[in-house]
Design an enzyme around this catalytic site. Structure first.
Site, PDB file in Angstrom:
ATOM      1  N   ASN A   1       0.857  -1.183   0.000  1.00  0.00           N
ATOM      2  CA  ASN A   1       0.000   0.000   0.000  1.00  0.00           C
ATOM      3  C   ASN A   1       0.896   1.236   0.000  1.00  0.00           C
ATOM      4  O   ASN A   1       1.522   1.561   1.006  1.00  0.00           O
ATOM      5  CB  ASN A   1      -0.892  -0.027   1.247  1.00  0.00           C
ATOM      6  CG  ASN A   1      -1.706   1.240   1.403  1.00  0.00           C
ATOM      7  OD1 ASN A   1      -1.794   2.052   0.486  1.00  0.00           O
ATOM      8  ND2 ASN A   1      -2.307   1.407   2.570  1.00  0.00           N
ATOM      9  N   TRP A   2       0.939   1.916  -1.142  1.00  0.00           N
ATOM     10  CA  TRP A   2       1.829   3.085  -1.260  1.00  0.00           C
ATOM     11  C   TRP A   2       1.278   4.295  -0.522  1.00  0.00           C
ATOM     12  O   TRP A   2       1.974   5.303  -0.384  1.00  0.00           O
ATOM     13  CB  TRP A   2       2.022   3.459  -2.744  1.00  0.00           C
ATOM     14  CG  TRP A   2       2.676   2.412  -3.578  1.00  0.00           C
ATOM     15  CD1 TRP A   2       3.032   1.149  -3.187  1.00  0.00           C
ATOM     16  CD2 TRP A   2       3.060   2.522  -4.957  1.00  0.00           C
ATOM     17  NE1 TRP A   2       3.605   0.468  -4.243  1.00  0.00           N
ATOM     18  CE2 TRP A   2       3.632   1.286  -5.333  1.00  0.00           C
ATOM     19  CE3 TRP A   2       2.966   3.541  -5.904  1.00  0.00           C
ATOM     20  CZ2 TRP A   2       4.111   1.051  -6.620  1.00  0.00           C
ATOM     21  CZ3 TRP A   2       3.443   3.302  -7.185  1.00  0.00           C
ATOM     22  CH2 TRP A   2       4.012   2.076  -7.540  1.00  0.00           C
ATOM     23  N   LYS A   3       0.014   4.222  -0.117  1.00  0.00           N
ATOM     24  CA  LYS A   3      -0.648   5.380   0.506  1.00  0.00           C
ATOM     25  C   LYS A   3      -0.506   6.588  -0.434  1.00  0.00           C
ATOM     26  O   LYS A   3      -0.462   6.399  -1.638  1.00  0.00           O
ATOM     27  CB  LYS A   3      -0.077   5.643   1.912  1.00  0.00           C
ATOM     28  CG  LYS A   3      -0.085   4.356   2.749  1.00  0.00           C
ATOM     29  CD  LYS A   3       0.188   4.566   4.204  1.00  0.00           C
ATOM     30  CE  LYS A   3       0.146   3.207   4.902  1.00  0.00           C
ATOM     31  NZ  LYS A   3       0.189   3.326   6.349  1.00  0.00           N
TER      32      LYS A   3
ATOM     33  N   SER B   1       4.075  -1.797  10.235  1.00  0.00           N
ATOM     34  CA  SER B   1       5.542  -1.809  10.354  1.00  0.00           C
ATOM     35  C   SER B   1       6.148  -3.170  10.034  1.00  0.00           C
ATOM     36  O   SER B   1       7.135  -3.578  10.657  1.00  0.00           O
ATOM     37  CB  SER B   1       5.975  -1.318  11.739  1.00  0.00           C
ATOM     38  OG  SER B   1       5.541   0.022  11.938  1.00  0.00           O
TER      39      SER B   1
ATOM     40  N   GLU C   1      -4.526  -4.815  11.009  1.00  0.00           N
ATOM     41  CA  GLU C   1      -3.539  -3.748  11.132  1.00  0.00           C
ATOM     42  C   GLU C   1      -3.773  -3.011  12.450  1.00  0.00           C
ATOM     43  O   GLU C   1      -4.612  -2.105  12.516  1.00  0.00           O
ATOM     44  CB  GLU C   1      -3.670  -2.767   9.962  1.00  0.00           C
ATOM     45  CG  GLU C   1      -3.398  -3.410   8.612  1.00  0.00           C
ATOM     46  CD  GLU C   1      -2.972  -2.370   7.583  1.00  0.00           C
ATOM     47  OE1 GLU C   1      -1.896  -2.556   6.997  1.00  0.00           O
ATOM     48  OE2 GLU C   1      -3.680  -1.370   7.392  1.00  0.00           O
TER      49      GLU C   1
ATOM     50  N   GLU D   1      -6.531   4.518   8.213  1.00  0.00           N
ATOM     51  CA  GLU D   1      -6.378   5.949   7.935  1.00  0.00           C
ATOM     52  C   GLU D   1      -7.675   6.535   7.397  1.00  0.00           C
ATOM     53  O   GLU D   1      -8.001   7.690   7.649  1.00  0.00           O
ATOM     54  CB  GLU D   1      -5.193   6.164   6.973  1.00  0.00           C
ATOM     55  CG  GLU D   1      -3.883   5.967   7.712  1.00  0.00           C
ATOM     56  CD  GLU D   1      -2.741   5.404   6.895  1.00  0.00           C
ATOM     57  OE1 GLU D   1      -2.780   5.491   5.654  1.00  0.00           O
ATOM     58  OE2 GLU D   1      -1.805   4.860   7.504  1.00  0.00           O
TER      59      GLU D   1
ATOM     60  N   GLY E   1       3.024   2.593  10.642  1.00  0.00           N
ATOM     61  CA  GLY E   1       3.918   3.725  10.386  1.00  0.00           C
ATOM     62  C   GLY E   1       4.639   4.224  11.624  1.00  0.00           C
ATOM     63  O   GLY E   1       5.245   5.290  11.609  1.00  0.00           O
TER      64      GLY E   1
ATOM     65  N   HIS F   1      -9.421   0.905   5.519  1.00  0.00           N
ATOM     66  CA  HIS F   1      -8.081   1.139   6.057  1.00  0.00           C
ATOM     67  C   HIS F   1      -8.189   2.085   7.260  1.00  0.00           C
ATOM     68  O   HIS F   1      -9.001   3.007   7.270  1.00  0.00           O
ATOM     69  CB  HIS F   1      -7.166   1.747   4.987  1.00  0.00           C
ATOM     70  CG  HIS F   1      -5.733   1.736   5.413  1.00  0.00           C
ATOM     71  ND1 HIS F   1      -5.228   2.689   6.265  1.00  0.00           N
ATOM     72  CD2 HIS F   1      -4.726   0.873   5.166  1.00  0.00           C
ATOM     73  CE1 HIS F   1      -3.945   2.411   6.510  1.00  0.00           C
ATOM     74  NE2 HIS F   1      -3.624   1.304   5.847  1.00  0.00           N
TER      75      HIS F   1
ATOM     76  N   GLY G   1       3.132  -1.021   4.194  1.00  0.00           N
ATOM     77  CA  GLY G   1       3.104   0.389   3.836  1.00  0.00           C
ATOM     78  C   GLY G   1       4.496   0.859   3.458  1.00  0.00           C
ATOM     79  O   GLY G   1       4.964   0.644   2.336  1.00  0.00           O
ATOM     80  N   GLY G   2       5.186   1.478   4.419  1.00  0.00           N
ATOM     81  CA  GLY G   2       6.496   2.096   4.158  1.00  0.00           C
ATOM     82  C   GLY G   2       7.467   1.200   3.393  1.00  0.00           C
ATOM     83  O   GLY G   2       8.096   1.648   2.425  1.00  0.00           O
TER      84      GLY G   2
HETATM   85  P1  13P Z   1       3.393   0.562   7.532  1.00  0.00           P
HETATM   86  O1  13P Z   1       3.924  -0.736   6.974  1.00  0.00           O
HETATM   87  O2  13P Z   1       4.090   1.773   6.975  1.00  0.00           O
HETATM   88  O3  13P Z   1       3.327   0.529   9.025  1.00  0.00           O
HETATM   89  O4  13P Z   1       1.880   0.699   7.017  1.00  0.00           O
HETATM   90  C1  13P Z   1       1.001  -0.343   7.212  1.00  0.00           C
HETATM   91  C2  13P Z   1      -0.238  -0.045   6.457  1.00  0.00           C
HETATM   92  O5  13P Z   1      -1.051   0.769   6.866  1.00  0.00           O
HETATM   93  C3  13P Z   1      -0.436  -0.720   5.183  1.00  0.00           C
HETATM   94  O6  13P Z   1      -1.744  -0.563   4.747  1.00  0.00           O
END
Ligand code: 13P
Length: 256
Positions: free
Chosen positions: A14-16, A216, A171, A101, A177, A99, A237-238
């Site tokens: 997920n590149w966000k 993470s 998650e 967020e 993050g 998600h 994510g990251g």
């Molecule tokens: P991180 O891997 O950056 O913690 O993000 C997780 C995430 O929200 C993937 O959707």
């Protein structure tokens, strides 16, 4: 519980709200150069504007395309929204719904998430239902009850059959993050709770549904998480913004 080997691992990136057309091209080309990785399915989930561009690059390859969000509506006067049918049109295979967020920053509630899950299914796409508790809820001993509520909202609206072919991503909000990762035993406990809750409705579907861990996940911790019996992959994510790190996590999934 059903043998884990019946479920192919899925590693989704997920590149966000990160990236650019150049980054998308470079990252996707770097991934394509290394596929396949065992039986692991790999999905990239870029921002909407890059979907069509990436689709044309991955045509005929094993990379799957995902979207980060979707409207619960099929079409009409919803300026700024994107329907599941449109996502299907540009070659999307899977869609994140709920998600954290979006729940936290955009106020999406459990009922809206369930409606989105249904819209994704109706378009013939794979929903990836994101669930997870906040730190406050965990500290109050409410992790399972919050995750159970999020799951029940979709079960009540769509039924257990809707989970055939869907995926779930656990998650924990406190691990997203932040660099804080759930321990393998904390993650396994919730994954097992989720699978058992589904099994109360249909043991076969529960045994086949893939439950991904997100929060993470990195090359350093991927192997211990992915070794857990109910962890079938990752929603990254990251670390998905770095092709080398993302591929290392996929290799860990292939070995798990
Ligand atoms: P991180 O891997 O950056 O913690 O993000 C997780 C995430 O929200 C993937 O959707």
């Amino acid at each position: 519980m059903v043998d884990k080997t019946r479920r192919k691992p899925l590693i989704a990136g997920n590149w966000k709200m990160n990236g650019s057309a150049d980054m998308a091209r470079e990252l996707v080309d770097a991934l394509l150069g290394h596929l396949p990785i065992g039986s692991v399915e790999i999905m990239v989930i870029p921002p909407f504007p890059y979907l069509a561009q990436i689709r044309s690059r991955i045509a005929g390859n094993q990379l799957l395309l995902g979207a980060q969000n979707v409207s619960m509506h099929a079409g009409g006067a919803f300026t700024g929204e994107v329907s599941a049918g449109m996502l299907a049109d540009v070659g999307v295979a899977g869609v994140l719904v709920g998600h954290s967020e979006r729940r936290e920053l955009c106020g999406e509630d459990d009922a809206q998430v369930a409606a989105k899950f249904e819209a994704v299914r109706r378009a013939g796409l794979k929903p990836v239902l994101c669930i997870g508790e906040t730190l406050q809820q965990r500290d109050a001993g409410m992790a399972e009850s919050r995750v159970g509520e999020q799951l029940d909202a979709v079960l009540e609206r769509c039924g257990i059959e809707a989970f055939a072919g869907a995926a779930i991503a656990y998650e924990p909000v406190w691990a997203i993050g932040t660099g804080r990762v759930a321990s393998a035993s904390q993650a396994q406990q919730i994954h097992s709770f989720v699978r058992t809750r589904l099994a109360n409705h249909d043991a076969t579907i529960a045994g086949l549904v893939r439950i991904l861990y997100g929060g993470s996940m990195k090359p350093e911790n991927a192997s211990s998480l992915l070794a857990c019996p109910d962890i079938d992959g990752g929603l990254i994510g990251g670390a998905s913004l770095n092709a080398g790190h993302f591929l290392e996590i996929a290799s860990a999934a292939a070995r798990a």
